[in-house]
Design an enzyme around this catalytic site. Sequence first.
Site, PDB file in Angstrom:
ATOM      1  N   GLU A  91       9.470  16.130  15.205  1.00 40.65           N
ATOM      2  CA  GLU A  91       9.978  15.995  13.831  1.00 40.65           C
ATOM      3  C   GLU A  91       9.221  16.971  12.925  1.00 40.65           C
ATOM      4  OE1 GLU A  91       8.864  12.496  11.520  1.00 40.65           O
ATOM      5  OE2 GLU A  91      10.960  12.289  10.917  1.00 40.65           O
ATOM      6  N   GLU A 113       9.528   1.481  10.776  1.00 48.24           N
ATOM      7  CA  GLU A 113      10.594   2.462  10.496  1.00 48.24           C
ATOM      8  C   GLU A 113       9.926   3.824  10.600  1.00 48.24           C
ATOM      9  OE1 GLU A 113      13.746   1.890   9.931  1.00 48.24           O
ATOM     10  OE2 GLU A 113      13.716  -0.274   9.591  1.00 48.24           O
ATOM     11  N   CYS A 141      13.907  10.875   6.779  1.00 47.63           N
ATOM     12  CA  CYS A 141      13.744  10.423   8.170  1.00 47.63           C
ATOM     13  C   CYS A 141      15.032  10.605   8.982  1.00 47.63           C
ATOM     14  CB  CYS A 141      13.278   8.972   8.207  1.00 47.63           C
ATOM     15  SG  CYS A 141      14.305   7.893   7.206  1.00 47.63           S
ATOM     16  N   LYS A 193       0.885  -1.180   0.000  1.00 45.66           N
ATOM     17  CA  LYS A 193       0.000   0.000   0.000  1.00 45.66           C
ATOM     18  C   LYS A 193       0.916   1.221   0.000  1.00 45.66           C
ATOM     19  CE  LYS A 193      -1.795   3.051   1.931  1.00 45.66           C
ATOM     20  NZ  LYS A 193      -1.503   4.443   1.504  1.00 45.66           N
TER      21      LYS A 193
HETATM   22  P1  NAD Z   1       2.349   8.633   7.370  1.00 50.02           P
HETATM   23  O1  NAD Z   1       2.545   7.884   8.634  1.00 50.02           O
HETATM   24  O2  NAD Z   1       1.344   9.710   7.323  1.00 50.02           O
HETATM   25  O3  NAD Z   1       1.977   7.643   6.176  1.00 50.02           O
HETATM   26  C1  NAD Z   1       2.759   6.523   5.862  1.00 50.02           C
HETATM   27  C2  NAD Z   1       1.901   5.474   5.203  1.00 50.02           C
HETATM   28  O4  NAD Z   1       0.942   5.025   6.151  1.00 50.02           O
HETATM   29  C3  NAD Z   1       1.109   5.972   3.990  1.00 50.02           C
HETATM   30  O5  NAD Z   1       1.085   4.956   3.025  1.00 50.02           O
HETATM   31  C4  NAD Z   1      -0.272   6.199   4.569  1.00 50.02           C
HETATM   32  O6  NAD Z   1      -1.305   6.082   3.627  1.00 50.02           O
HETATM   33  C5  NAD Z   1      -0.356   5.073   5.579  1.00 50.02           C
HETATM   34  N1  NAD Z   1      -1.337   5.292   6.658  1.00 50.02           N
HETATM   35  C6  NAD Z   1      -1.820   6.473   7.136  1.00 50.02           C
HETATM   36  N2  NAD Z   1      -2.716   6.238   8.110  1.00 50.02           N
HETATM   37  C7  NAD Z   1      -2.799   4.898   8.251  1.00 50.02           C
HETATM   38  C8  NAD Z   1      -3.543   4.032   9.116  1.00 50.02           C
HETATM   39  N3  NAD Z   1      -4.390   4.514  10.028  1.00 50.02           N
HETATM   40  N4  NAD Z   1      -3.355   2.703   9.013  1.00 50.02           N
HETATM   41  C9  NAD Z   1      -2.494   2.199   8.115  1.00 50.02           C
HETATM   42  N5  NAD Z   1      -1.771   2.954   7.270  1.00 50.02           N
HETATM   43  C10 NAD Z   1      -1.920   4.294   7.338  1.00 50.02           C
HETATM   44  O7  NAD Z   1       3.808   9.147   6.992  1.00 50.02           O
HETATM   45  P2  NAD Z   1       4.208  10.042   5.771  1.00 50.02           P
HETATM   46  O8  NAD Z   1       3.738  11.433   6.065  1.00 50.02           O
HETATM   47  O9  NAD Z   1       3.829   9.376   4.505  1.00 50.02           O
HETATM   48  O10 NAD Z   1       5.805   9.963   5.852  1.00 50.02           O
HETATM   49  C11 NAD Z   1       6.551  10.788   6.675  1.00 50.02           C
HETATM   50  C12 NAD Z   1       6.963  10.059   7.935  1.00 50.02           C
HETATM   51  O11 NAD Z   1       7.627   8.854   7.597  1.00 50.02           O
HETATM   52  C13 NAD Z   1       7.952  10.847   8.749  1.00 50.02           C
HETATM   53  O12 NAD Z   1       7.616  10.759  10.107  1.00 50.02           O
HETATM   54  C14 NAD Z   1       9.267  10.144   8.490  1.00 50.02           C
HETATM   55  O13 NAD Z   1      10.229  10.310   9.492  1.00 50.02           O
HETATM   56  C15 NAD Z   1       8.844   8.739   8.335  1.00 50.02           C
HETATM   57  N6  NAD Z   1       9.839   7.978   7.577  1.00 50.02           N
HETATM   58  C16 NAD Z   1      10.614   7.065   8.234  1.00 50.02           C
HETATM   59  C17 NAD Z   1      11.587   6.358   7.554  1.00 50.02           C
HETATM   60  C18 NAD Z   1      12.438   5.330   8.247  1.00 50.02           C
HETATM   61  O14 NAD Z   1      13.027   4.503   7.557  1.00 50.02           O
HETATM   62  N7  NAD Z   1      12.534   5.337   9.558  1.00 50.02           N
HETATM   63  C19 NAD Z   1      11.753   6.568   6.188  1.00 50.02           C
HETATM   64  C20 NAD Z   1      10.952   7.502   5.552  1.00 50.02           C
HETATM   65  C21 NAD Z   1       9.982   8.195   6.254  1.00 50.02           C
END
Ligand code: NAD
Length: 498
Positions: free
Chosen positions: A400, A269, A303, A194
């Site tokens: 963050e 992650e 991240c 997804k």
């Molecule tokens: P997000 O958590 O909003 O979304 C991530 C994914 O989760 C998307 O595909 C989204 O559709 C899905 N999602 C949202 N709500 C959900 C739910 N209730 N149940 C299941 N899935 C759901 O994050 P984002 O805004 O897309 O990305 C930014 C964040 O990701 C930042 O906090 C960043 O630090 C983190 N990040 C971490 C890493 C790592 O490797 N540690 C890498 C990249 C990004």
Amino acid sequence: MNAQISPRPDPHALVGGFLARTHELFIDGKFVPAQSGQTFDVINPATGEVFAKAAAGGAADIDLAVKAARKAFDSGPWSTLNAPGRRNLLWKLADAIEKNAEEFATLESMDNGMPLMMARFAVAGSAECLRYNAGWAGKINGETPTISAPNHHVYTLREPIGVVGAITPWNFPLAMEVAKLASALAAGCTVVLKPAELTPLTAIRLGQLIAEVGFPAGVVNIVTGFGDPAGKALALHPDVDKISFTGSTAVGKSIVAAAAGNLKRVALELGGKSPVIVFPDADLERAIGGAADGIFRNSGQVCVAGSRLFVHQSVFDKVVDGVVERAKKLKVGSGMEPDTQMGPLVSQKQLERVSGYIQSGSEEGAEVVVGGKRVEGKGYFMQPTVLAQTNRDMKVVREEIFGPVVCAMPIDDDDLDRIVKLANDTDYGLSSNIWTRDISLAHKLARRIKAGTVRVNGGVGLDYALPFGGYKQSGWGRENAREGVEAYTEIKSVSVAL
Ligand code: NAD
């Protein structure tokens, strides 16, 4: 930042045909519309304009995808394909991505906003990730432990965990998706992916290549759509064996709750608030370049971004001035322009979020040394920003931001315990950066910083052969390396009385 200028491709010729299509879900080896018939807009963050539409998958589509993945895992050709067979398919997929690299990079730059050079780098890295993991397919082994009971032959087996739900973010879309797929498929799992709703395009193109190179139906399924309902349905699904999630810490916590129903395995992650620590004996020019690159790369939507800059007071002004100078010189613009070094933020919401943090920093007494404002005009552009006079109690230091905003703070003594405390004074623990020529100091600090990655003098932050992941609220588990593949296995002990 060392962006190189390369010829501008004709985007229309490269991706026009793909963009003009109606994009569907990839389930059981076929492209199908969402059962609801709904689609959602895909927006180019450099213009704010809709440039594609994707299918809005929901719980019913996730259910079909999980059923296909289950069948492929339990009884389909995937269940009997040997390790070299899996290896060869991963390798073929890497070749196919490389063959279409410019198209992938263009789509990624238009969808996420990142400079084309960076997108090319991420696409090449995705192919490399597949090849690295292809090598693991035939090297997943158990052990023959020595046990205390006499007259036994015992051994362990590592078996694929089953159906994996992979949920990914928008900041490096293809690279994040491939990181999960490559390890899970090498281990023998099947996957329902997804991708993030803000950046679905390279995942859809990847689905086409997965079909073309001959992965059996159901081994990889791709359901575009929103976190709620699609991501949520995947996390809740009783027939999913593991969720591998990359995204925000807040959503990560909701995944943990959703996974409790069938106690599926969960890998997370999550976010970061990584420290950059600069000592006076460091190569300051390199440290300044590293600090600037570490927060402005991909507009800070990284991240591992070095968002807390701690500099020894004796060189504080010099280092901060250096980062400010770099910020002023950065060419901010559309990722598709060849000289762009920093693209837009991914969305209007993200622009408002980052602006809100800068506003809150100012209200709490931070000084905006450079930047601080959105770039007027269309698109979601933000100036690279340096905040000084910041302290541990401010929201900008604790949370963050995920934007091009760094908080600079002086280190006012040489006490190592105090420096360790500053670095670790965060809920996160994803990455960290140390700049010094003192080897002993660097290694002492490396042991005491609570983070999954420690980079000394600009050491690499990510390599497929290095485990990657977070301490504390930056996550659970590790991706990449042997640990990353083994995370998609269960271990079984077999004991034979002789
Ligand atoms: P997000 O958590 O909003 O979304 C991530 C994914 O989760 C998307 O595909 C989204 O559709 C899905 N999602 C949202 N709500 C959900 C739910 N209730 N149940 C299941 N899935 C759901 O994050 P984002 O805004 O897309 O990305 C930014 C964040 O990701 C930042 O906090 C960043 O630090 C983190 N990040 C971490 C890493 C790592 O490797 N540690 C890498 C990249 C990004």
